[in-house]
Enzyme design. Structure first.
Site, PDB file in Angstrom:
ATOM      1  N   GLN A 263       0.821  -1.210   0.000  1.00 16.28           N
ATOM      2  CA  GLN A 263       0.000   0.000   0.000  1.00 16.28           C
ATOM      3  C   GLN A 263       0.852   1.256   0.000  1.00 16.28           C
ATOM      4  O   GLN A 263       0.442   2.285  -0.529  1.00 16.28           O
ATOM      5  CB  GLN A 263      -0.975  -0.008   1.174  1.00 16.28           C
ATOM      6  CG  GLN A 263      -2.099  -1.021   0.995  1.00 16.28           C
ATOM      7  CD  GLN A 263      -2.751  -0.946  -0.378  1.00 16.28           C
ATOM      8  OE1 GLN A 263      -3.413   0.028  -0.696  1.00 16.28           O
ATOM      9  NE2 GLN A 263      -2.531  -1.951  -1.205  1.00 16.28           N
ATOM     10  N   HIS A 266       1.385   3.406  -3.121  1.00 15.32           N
ATOM     11  CA  HIS A 266       0.388   4.367  -3.601  1.00 15.32           C
ATOM     12  C   HIS A 266       0.777   5.774  -3.140  1.00 15.32           C
ATOM     13  O   HIS A 266       1.251   5.958  -2.024  1.00 15.32           O
ATOM     14  CB  HIS A 266      -1.002   4.051  -3.042  1.00 15.32           C
ATOM     15  CG  HIS A 266      -1.651   2.846  -3.652  1.00 15.32           C
ATOM     16  ND1 HIS A 266      -2.005   2.787  -4.973  1.00 15.32           N
ATOM     17  CD2 HIS A 266      -2.019   1.661  -3.108  1.00 15.32           C
ATOM     18  CE1 HIS A 266      -2.569   1.613  -5.217  1.00 15.32           C
ATOM     19  NE2 HIS A 266      -2.588   0.904  -4.107  1.00 15.32           N
ATOM     20  N   GLU A 332      -8.903   2.452   6.175  1.00 11.44           N
ATOM     21  CA  GLU A 332      -9.506   1.905   4.954  1.00 11.44           C
ATOM     22  C   GLU A 332      -9.357   0.377   4.974  1.00 11.44           C
ATOM     23  O   GLU A 332     -10.305  -0.358   4.750  1.00 11.44           O
ATOM     24  CB  GLU A 332      -8.803   2.497   3.737  1.00 11.44           C
ATOM     25  CG  GLU A 332      -9.345   1.984   2.417  1.00 11.44           C
ATOM     26  CD  GLU A 332      -8.508   2.407   1.233  1.00 11.44           C
ATOM     27  OE1 GLU A 332      -7.337   2.791   1.402  1.00 11.44           O
ATOM     28  OE2 GLU A 332      -9.033   2.337   0.100  1.00 11.44           O
ATOM     29  N   HIS A 333      -8.145  -0.081   5.260  1.00 10.68           N
ATOM     30  CA  HIS A 333      -7.884  -1.521   5.316  1.00 10.68           C
ATOM     31  C   HIS A 333      -7.395  -1.896   6.696  1.00 10.68           C
ATOM     32  O   HIS A 333      -6.445  -1.295   7.196  1.00 10.68           O
ATOM     33  CB  HIS A 333      -6.781  -1.924   4.333  1.00 10.68           C
ATOM     34  CG  HIS A 333      -6.988  -1.413   2.949  1.00 10.68           C
ATOM     35  ND1 HIS A 333      -6.157  -0.489   2.364  1.00 10.68           N
ATOM     36  CD2 HIS A 333      -7.944  -1.689   2.046  1.00 10.68           C
ATOM     37  CE1 HIS A 333      -6.582  -0.221   1.140  1.00 10.68           C
ATOM     38  NE2 HIS A 333      -7.677  -0.934   0.921  1.00 10.68           N
ATOM     39  N   ASP A 366      -7.285  -5.791  -3.615  1.00 11.38           N
ATOM     40  CA  ASP A 366      -7.239  -4.712  -4.606  1.00 11.38           C
ATOM     41  C   ASP A 366      -7.662  -5.202  -5.988  1.00 11.38           C
ATOM     42  O   ASP A 366      -8.063  -4.400  -6.833  1.00 11.38           O
ATOM     43  CB  ASP A 366      -5.820  -4.147  -4.716  1.00 11.38           C
ATOM     44  CG  ASP A 366      -5.503  -3.184  -3.579  1.00 11.38           C
ATOM     45  OD1 ASP A 366      -6.449  -2.754  -2.896  1.00 11.38           O
ATOM     46  OD2 ASP A 366      -4.312  -2.868  -3.394  1.00 11.38           O
ATOM     47  N   HIS A 425     -52.667  21.102   7.024  1.00 11.08           N
ATOM     48  CA  HIS A 425     -52.332  19.677   7.138  1.00 11.08           C
ATOM     49  C   HIS A 425     -53.439  18.950   7.905  1.00 11.08           C
ATOM     50  O   HIS A 425     -53.937  17.899   7.479  1.00 11.08           O
ATOM     51  CB  HIS A 425     -51.017  19.474   7.901  1.00 11.08           C
ATOM     52  CG  HIS A 425     -49.775  19.759   7.132  1.00 11.08           C
ATOM     53  ND1 HIS A 425     -49.461  21.011   6.665  1.00 11.08           N
ATOM     54  CD2 HIS A 425     -48.749  18.953   6.755  1.00 11.08           C
ATOM     55  CE1 HIS A 425     -48.301  20.969   6.043  1.00 11.08           C
ATOM     56  NE2 HIS A 425     -47.844  19.709   6.073  1.00 11.08           N
TER      57      HIS A 425
HETATM   58  N1  HSO Z   1      -5.278  -0.144  -2.691  1.00  9.00           N
HETATM   59  C1  HSO Z   1      -5.870   0.906  -3.493  1.00  9.00           C
HETATM   60  C2  HSO Z   1      -6.548   0.394  -4.726  1.00  9.00           C
HETATM   61  C3  HSO Z   1      -5.664  -0.200  -5.751  1.00  9.00           C
HETATM   62  N2  HSO Z   1      -4.540  -0.885  -5.499  1.00  9.00           N
HETATM   63  C4  HSO Z   1      -5.805  -0.211  -7.092  1.00  9.00           C
HETATM   64  C5  HSO Z   1      -4.028  -1.296  -6.661  1.00  9.00           C
HETATM   65  N3  HSO Z   1      -4.804  -0.882  -7.621  1.00  9.00           N
HETATM   66  C6  HSO Z   1      -6.890   1.671  -2.644  1.00  9.00           C
HETATM   67  O1  HSO Z   1      -7.604   0.874  -1.813  1.00  9.00           O
HETATM   68 ZN    ZN Z   2      -3.497  -0.957  -3.664  1.00  2.25          ZN
END
Ligand code: HSO
Ligand code: ZN
Length: 443
Positions: A263, A266, A332-333, A366, A425
């Site tokens: 993660q 990202h 989120e996770h 994902d 009413h």
């Molecule tokens: N983990 C990201 C979503 C994603 N990961 C897309 C890879 N491709 C957001 O939850």
């Molecule tokens: Zn991801």
């Protein structure tokens, strides 16, 4: 390593402060020649899209994404001609089938109860037109298109419009086109960022206004979705991703580090590790270092940035405390890498998704596990849910009472009306309780 009250403080979030990285502020100043807030930038873009439509989309895309698209729509020939290799094509089909299979299990029907009162119920209808935002940026998020469009399709939405920022040469990644084709989607537009959200909310000559906009995005997309809410519906505000791993002494440091780094690559990601074992924390530290070094560029820089800038490491006194911290943070996770993850599930209160055990790493979620990877971030899991079929439906309340019920509950209604000072009413109700000659008989 954070502990006790320090850990609680570090994991407490207030949703109102969307963190704005310095790099974003620097980029704004470079682009606009003055220091503007991201909100001011988005306001400017939205107002321009509203006023000038497609021309504004072209100009902003040129200015911000480095390509000025004369034609915004992806043409039928381009869509039909996109090719990826056989194996990737198969994986796209697998992902679509897995996500569809998952959402087909979601209860999404209404009810209509005919009883002694007459009928009361809820009709469930699909939304008419939905916009799906697919981020570009660092990676072409093929999976995000699938994980947003499929629940909308399962809901029965007849009209789905996709926007995604073009690459610098104006193209949309072929895998996104192939996924769109496999999904039967035909309306794709090469525009991203706040300008795409504006287009979907207000409509332009090329892009039809939609009833609801779904999909994750960067800070500007999130702000734009907040600002257009009301003009169009918004499913939630998914922004930069976060993963909170709860690990005990049984966890593999290699897997924990791998999940955090997955993660972390990202943009803007926030990795959090909460462990009951000091030894594990030390082992993960070493693993993170080794695995980071082994990553190719540019992924190593992306992941390193998240780890150095935002990673939080907590030593918890017990798994109970670990879960309480996780609920406070509302990630989120939430990944449970413990001896018996199932025994913790009952304590999970706030998260976008919970991933139990070593065979359920979030990276699999994902792509192909089933549930949409579009999940609430930034602590919004306190009040929002992952993208799902219900996001793409509306409910219509059905009231079809009979005469006997009217007589029984009408007086209470009239009384409440007078208590509110709303005489008309009250009279509307009472006129049915005391019909006059010439009134049609009640149902
Ligand atoms: N983990 C990201 C979503 C994603 N990961 C897309 C890879 N491709 C957001 O939850
Ligand atoms: Zn991801």
């Amino acid at each position: 390593v954070l502990q006790g009250p320090d850990a609680r403080r570090a994991l407490t979030r207030t949703f109102n402060d969307l963190p704005v990285p310095d790099a974003v502020l620097a980029r704004i100043e470079a682009t606009f020649g003055e220091p503007l807030s991201p909100e001011a930038v988005v306001e400017r873009i939205l107002a321009d899209v509203r006023a000038r439509g497609d021309d504004a989309l072209r100009d902003w895309t040129g200015r911000l994404d480095g390509y000025r698209p004369e034609v915004l729509a992806v043409g039928a020939a381009e869509l039909a001609g996109a090719v990826v290799d056989e194996a990737l094509h198969g994986a796209i089909r697998t992902a679509i089938a897995r996500v569809r299979g998952f959402y087909e299990q979601q209860p999404a029907h209404g009810f209509l109860n005919h009883g002694p009162d007459g009928a009361l119920g809820q009709l469930v209808r699909p939304l008419g037109r939905v916009g799906v935002y697919v981020p570009g940026g660092l990676a072409p998020l093929i999976s995000t298109l699938i994980h947003t469009a499929v629940p909308a399709q399962v809901a029965g939405v007849p009209d789905i419009v996709v926007t995604t920022p073009p690459a610098r040469d104006g193209t949309v990644h072929p895998a996104i086109l192939v996924a769109a084709r496999e999904l039967g989607l035909t309306q794709l537009f090469r525009v991203g960022g706040a300008q795409a959200i504006g287009a979907l909310a207000y409509g332009t000559a090329s892009i039809p206004a939609v009833d609801k906009i779904a999909g994750p995005g960067n800070l500007f997309v999130v702000i734009a979705k907040r600002m257009v809410y009301g003009m169009a519906g918004i499913e939630s505000l998914p922004g930069p991703t976060e993963t909170l791993v709860v690990a005990d002494d049984s966890a593999s440091a290699r897997f924990v580090a791998a999940d955090l780094l997955a993660q972390a690559e990202h943009n803007g990601a926030e990795p959090v590790l909460v462990s009951t074992s000091r030894e594990l924390l030390i082992a993960v530290q070493a693993e993170l270092h080794g695995q980071l070094e082994a990553l190719p560029e540019p992924n190593r820089s992306w992941a390193r940035d998240s780890v150095l800038a935002r990673m939080k490491v907590v030593l918890a006194g017990s798994l109970d405390e670990a879960l309480s911290l996780a609920n406070l943070y509302a990630p989120e996770h939430l990944c449970l890498l413990t001896r018996d993850p199932w025994s913790l599930l009952g304590q999970v209160q706030r998260a976008g998704g919970v991933f139990l055990g070593e065979a359920s790493m979030e990276a699999l979620g994902d792509y192909v596990a089933g549930p949409s990877h579009v999940m609430p971030t930034g602590g919004t899991a306190r009040f929002m849910s992952p993208v799902n079929v219900r996001d793409f439906q509306n409910i219509i309340s059905v009231v079809g009472l009979n005469e006997a019920t009217l007589r029984r509950i009408g007086p209470a209604g009239a009384l409440l009306a007078r208590a509110e000072g709303l005489e008309a009413h009250a009279r509307a109700i009472e006129s049915r309780l005391a019909p006059e000659p010439g009134d049609t008989p009640g149902a």
